[in-house]
Enzyme design. Structure first.
Site, short mmCIF file in Angstrom:
data_model
loop_
_atom_site.label_atom_id
_atom_site.label_comp_id
_atom_site.label_asym_id
_atom_site.label_seq_id
_atom_site.Cartn_x
_atom_site.Cartn_y
_atom_site.Cartn_z
N GLU A 133 19.85 54.58 -58.98
CA GLU A 133 18.63 53.86 -58.58
C GLU A 133 18.99 52.48 -58.04
OE1 GLU A 133 15.76 55.80 -62.03
OE2 GLU A 133 16.15 53.65 -62.05
N LYS A 172 19.20 48.73 -57.93
CA LYS A 172 19.13 47.70 -58.98
C LYS A 172 18.44 46.49 -58.36
CE LYS A 172 21.97 45.39 -62.48
NZ LYS A 172 21.36 44.07 -62.53
N ARG A 218 12.97 41.57 -65.41
CA ARG A 218 12.62 42.81 -66.11
C ARG A 218 11.33 42.59 -66.88
NH1 ARG A 218 17.06 46.26 -69.34
NH2 ARG A 218 15.80 48.04 -69.93
N GLU A 257 11.02 46.32 -62.73
CA GLU A 257 11.60 45.08 -62.26
C GLU A 257 10.57 44.46 -61.32
OE1 GLU A 257 14.50 44.26 -63.55
OE2 GLU A 257 15.34 42.69 -62.25
N PHE A 307 10.98 51.61 -63.46
CA PHE A 307 12.20 52.41 -63.66
C PHE A 307 12.28 53.16 -64.97
CE2 PHE A 307 13.55 48.04 -64.74
CZ PHE A 307 14.07 48.24 -66.01
N ARG A 353 23.82 48.43 -75.24
CA ARG A 353 24.50 48.49 -73.95
C ARG A 353 25.44 49.68 -74.02
NH1 ARG A 353 24.92 44.83 -69.95
NH2 ARG A 353 24.29 43.02 -71.17
#
Ligand code: ATP
Length: 586
Positions: free
Chosen positions: A250, A252, A257, A302, A342, A419
Site C-alpha cells: 500500500e 505509505k 495517523r 492517514e 488503511f 512493531r
C-alpha cells in the site's frame, strides 16, 4: 484500604533500581489491594487517576501546591519556597514540614485510598471560576490528614512528579504474577492492554474474571487501540521473501495517523500517541460521519494535506499547520485534508483485530464510500519484485513516503502495540533534493475541479532532449498558480491547443488537452525522483524507470524569454539527480 499502604510500597519501589525487585513490591501491593479498588490503585501507581487517552489530568501547579501546604501546616509560603530551593522537590519539602507540624494529629483521620482517589478526581474535574481555590482547599484537606510520608507522595502525584519509574509492562508483569498464575499470563494481559490502552480495566478484569476473562477481552469503542507498527527492509526481494512470496503493498502516505472511533454520528479521533485530537480535525470528523457506512467502527487512516482543487498531495510540513488548539477553523480552510483509510479494527459490533488482513481489508472496502476526500489506501497485490519497485516509485512520485507491504497470510492479525514483520515499510535509502529551479515546457493539461472547474487543474510538463529533438514529460504540476494565472492560462494556451499529442512530445500519460510545445515555465520541486510514469531519462538510472520532479510548484515566472528548445534538458535532470543524491537519514 489505607493510603499509607500505598505510600509504603512507593517508598520501597523508589529505593530500588532493579526491575525484578520493583515488580515484587508491586505484586505485594496489588495482592493487598481489595478487588474493587484495583483499577484505582493501578492508576495511582502511574501518577494518574484515569488512563491517558481520557485527557483527564490532576494538573496542580507547583505554586498552588505550595499554598495548600502552607495552609495545612500553618507555615507561610515563603518559608516553604525557601525549603524547596534547598530540596528541589516539593514532595520532600512537604514531608519535612509535616514532620515539624505541631499537634495537629488530634483531629487527624487516617487517609483511605478511596478518599484520596475521590478527592484527586474532584480536583481534576473542578473547572470554572473559583476552581483554583476549590482545588487548593481540597489538597490542603488531604495534607491536613496525611502523614509526612503520605504528604510527600500526594504532593508528587498532584504536581505530576511521582515518577516511580514503573513502566506499563512492569504493571502487566505484576498483574500476571499476582492474579494470572504466573508469567505465562503476561502475553494475554499484554494483548488486553494493547487493545484497550487501559491498565485499570485490565487489572479489574483479571481480578474479577481471572485469566479466562483476559483471554476473552475485546476491543471497546472509545478505548484507543495501541497502533500496530512496521519493520523496515530496503529491497523488494527481501520484503517478498519475508512475507511468504506475496503481499499487499500500500502507499505509505505522509501525514498524521488517525484512529477514528465511530458510534453512529459520534466520532472520536486519536493520534498515533493516543491523544484525543477530535477538536483539531472537525473536517475529518465530518468525513468519517459521511463516508463510513458502518454504524459502529474503529478505523485507521492517514490524514494528508491535499490540494483539493488538483487532488495533489502536499508535503507533510503543510499538515503541521493543523497541529493547533486555536484558530482551527482557519487552518481547516487553509490546509484541507483527505483521508486514506488503511485498516478497520472493529465494525458493526465485531472485533476484527484477530482476523487476517485480507478479511479486514475487504471489510474496509465494504464500509467506506470512496470519495474525493476519503479513499482506501492505493494498493497492489503482487509476488513480483519488479512490480513492487515500480509501485514504490509511483508512490514516492505522488508525494508518499514509500510503501507499507503487508502480510496476507492466515496469521496476519492486527498486532496492536507491536512493531513486527507482518507490516514492512519500504522507504527510500537515497533521495535527490532539488536546490535549483528548472524551466519546463507545457505539453498538455488536465481539467480542474472544485474551484478550478473550467480551467486547468494541472499542467503536463516536459524537458527537452536535443539529440532526437523531443520533449519528454517529467511531472504534472498544479501548484503555485495564482488565480490570475489560472484565468490567463487557458486563454494563452488556446493558440497552441492540438487535437492529439504533438509528434515531438513523448508521454505515457494521457492528458485531457494537448499543446504544441511552446511555453516554458519556471518550476521548483522538492526532489528529483525515479518514476515509472514519466519519460524523462527512461532506462538511464534504472531499467523501466524515468525521472520526475516531486512536489513541483510554479515559481510565477513565465519564461517568455526562452524558446522551448532552451528549456532544461533531459541530461541536466540526470546530472541534477546524480549530483544531489544523498543517503536519507532515518
Ligand atoms: P515512520 O516515521 O516511518 O512513519 P512510525 O514509527 O511512525 O514510522 P511505522 O510503523 O514505522 O510508523 O510506519 C507505519 C506508519 O506509516 C503508520 O504509523 C502510519 O502513520 C503510516 N502509514 C501511511 N500509510 C499507511 C498504510 N497504508 N498502512 C499503514 N500505515 C501507513
Amino acid at each position: 484500604m489505607q493510603y499509607s499502604i500505598i505510600a509504603d510500597s512507593y517508598e520501597k519501589i523508589e529505593a530500588t533500581t532493579k526491575r525484578l525487585e520493583m515488580t515484587d513490591h508491586l505484586v505485594e501491593l496489588l495482592k493487598k489491594t481489595p478487588k474493587q479498588l484495583i483499577d484505582k490503585v493501578v492508576y495511582l501507581t502511574q501518577g494518574k487517576i484515569y488512563p491517558d487517552f481520557t485527557g483527564i489530568e490532576i494538573g496542580i501547579a507547583e505554586k498552588l501546591a505550595i499554598k495548600a501546604l502552607a495552609r495545612a501546616t500553618g507555615q507561610n509560603e515563603e518559608t516553604i519556597e525557601n525549603s524547596l530551593k534547598q530540596t528541589g522537590d516539593l514532595g520532600e519539602t512537604a514531608q519535612q514540614f509535616l514532620q515539624k507540624r505541631i499537634q495537629a494529629t488530634l483531629f487527624q483521620q487516617p487517609l483511605t485510598v478511596t478518599k484520596v482517589y475521590e478527592t484527586l478526581e474532584k480536583m481534576a474535574k473542578t473547572t470554572g471560576p473559583g476552581s483554583i481555590d476549590t482545588k487548593m482547599s481540597l489538597l490542603a484537606g488531604l495534607l491536613t490528614n496525611a502523614s509526612p510520608k503520605e504528604a510527600k507522595y500526594l504532593i508528587r502525584t498532584v504536581t505530576g512528579n511521582l515518577r516511580l519509574g514503573i513502566a506499563d509492562m512492569t504493571v502487566l508483569d505484576a498483574l500476571a504474577i499476582a492474579y494470572g498464575g504466573g508469567k505465562e499470563a503476561r502475553q494475554h494481559l499484554e494483548r488486553a492492554y494493547n487493545i484497550s490502552s487501559d491498565l485499570g480495566r485490565v487489572a479489574k478484569t483479571i481480578t474479577e474474571k481471572g485469566i479466562e476473562g483476559i483471554k476473552k477481552f475485546e476491543v471497546v469503542i472509545n478505548e484507543p487501540i495501541r497502533p500496530m507498527l512496521a519493520e523496515r527492509l530496503s529491497s523488494p526481494q527481501e520484503i517478498l521473501e519475508k512475507l511468504g512470496g506475496k503481499c499487499i503493498a500500500e502507499f505509505k502516505y505522509d501525514g498524521e495517523r488517525i484512529q477514528a472511533h465511530k458510534v453512529n454520528d459520534k466520532i472520536t479521533l486519536y493520534s498515533r500517541r493516543l491523544e484525543n485530537i477530535t477538536d483539531q480535525y472537525p473536517d475529518a470528523v465530518e468525513l468519517f460521519q459521511k463516508y463510513v457506512k458502518a454504524q459502529t467502527a474503529i478505523l485507521e487512516a492517514e490524514c494528508v494535506a491535499v490540494d483539493q482543487d488538483t487532488g495533489e498531495m502536499r508535503p507533510f510540513q503543510e499538515l503541521m499547520h493543523r497541529r493547533r488548539k486555536y484558530g482551527v477553523e482557519k487552518a481547516v480552510e487553509e490546509y484541507p485534508i483527505s483521508l486514506f483509510m488503511f485498516d478497520v479494527l472493529y465494525s458493526n459490533g465485531k472485533d476484527l483485530t484477530l482476523k487476517p488482513y485480507p478479511t479486514r481489508h475487504k471489510e474496509l472496502e465494504r464500509i467506506i464510500t470512496q470519495s474525493d476526500r476519503t479513499r482506501t489506501a492505493e494498493y497492489l497485490i503482487t509476488d513480483n519484485p519488479e512490480e513492487l519497485e515500480k509501485f514504490f516509485e509511483k508512490a514516492v512520485e505522488n508525494g508518499c513516503e514509500g510503501l507499507v507491504c503487508k502480510s496476507i497470510a492466515p496469521d496476519s492479525i492486527y498486532q496492536a502495540g507491536a512493531r513486527g514483520w507482518l507490516w514492512i515499510k519500504y522507504k527510500r535509502d537515497y533521495k535527490s533534493e532539488m536546490t535549483d529551479t528548472v524551466d519546463l515546457v507545457v505539453v498538455g493539461a488536465f481539467h480542474g475541479r472544485g474551484k478550478r472547474a473550467g480551467t486547468y487543474g494541472a499542467l503536463l510538463l516536459a524537458v527537452y532532449e536535443p539529440e532526437d529533438d523531443l520533449f519528454k514529460t517529467v511531472c504534472k504540476c498544479g501548484s503555485g498558480f495564482s488565480d490570475e494565472d489560472l484565468e490567463k492560462l487557458p486563454k494563452t494556451l488556446e493558440k497552441h491547443k492540438l487535437t492529439h499529442k504533438h509528434p515531438r512530445v513523448k508521454s505515457f500519460l494521457e492528458a485531457d488537452v494537448w499543446f504544441e510545445p511552446k511555453m516554458a515555465l519556471e518550476i521548483i520541486g522538492a526532489e528529483i525522483t525515479l518514476s515509472p510514469v514519466h519519460v524523462c531519462a527512461m532506462d538511464v538510472i534504472r531499467k523501466g524507470s524515468g525521472l520526475a520532479v516531486r512536489f513541483p510548484r510554479f515559481t510565477g515566472k513565465y519564461r517568455e524569454d526562452k524558446s522551448p528548445e532552451d528549456a532544461t534538458t533531459e541530461q541536466e535532470i540526470i546530472e541534477m539527480y546524480r549530483s544531489q543524491l544523498k543517503k536519507v537519514e532515518s
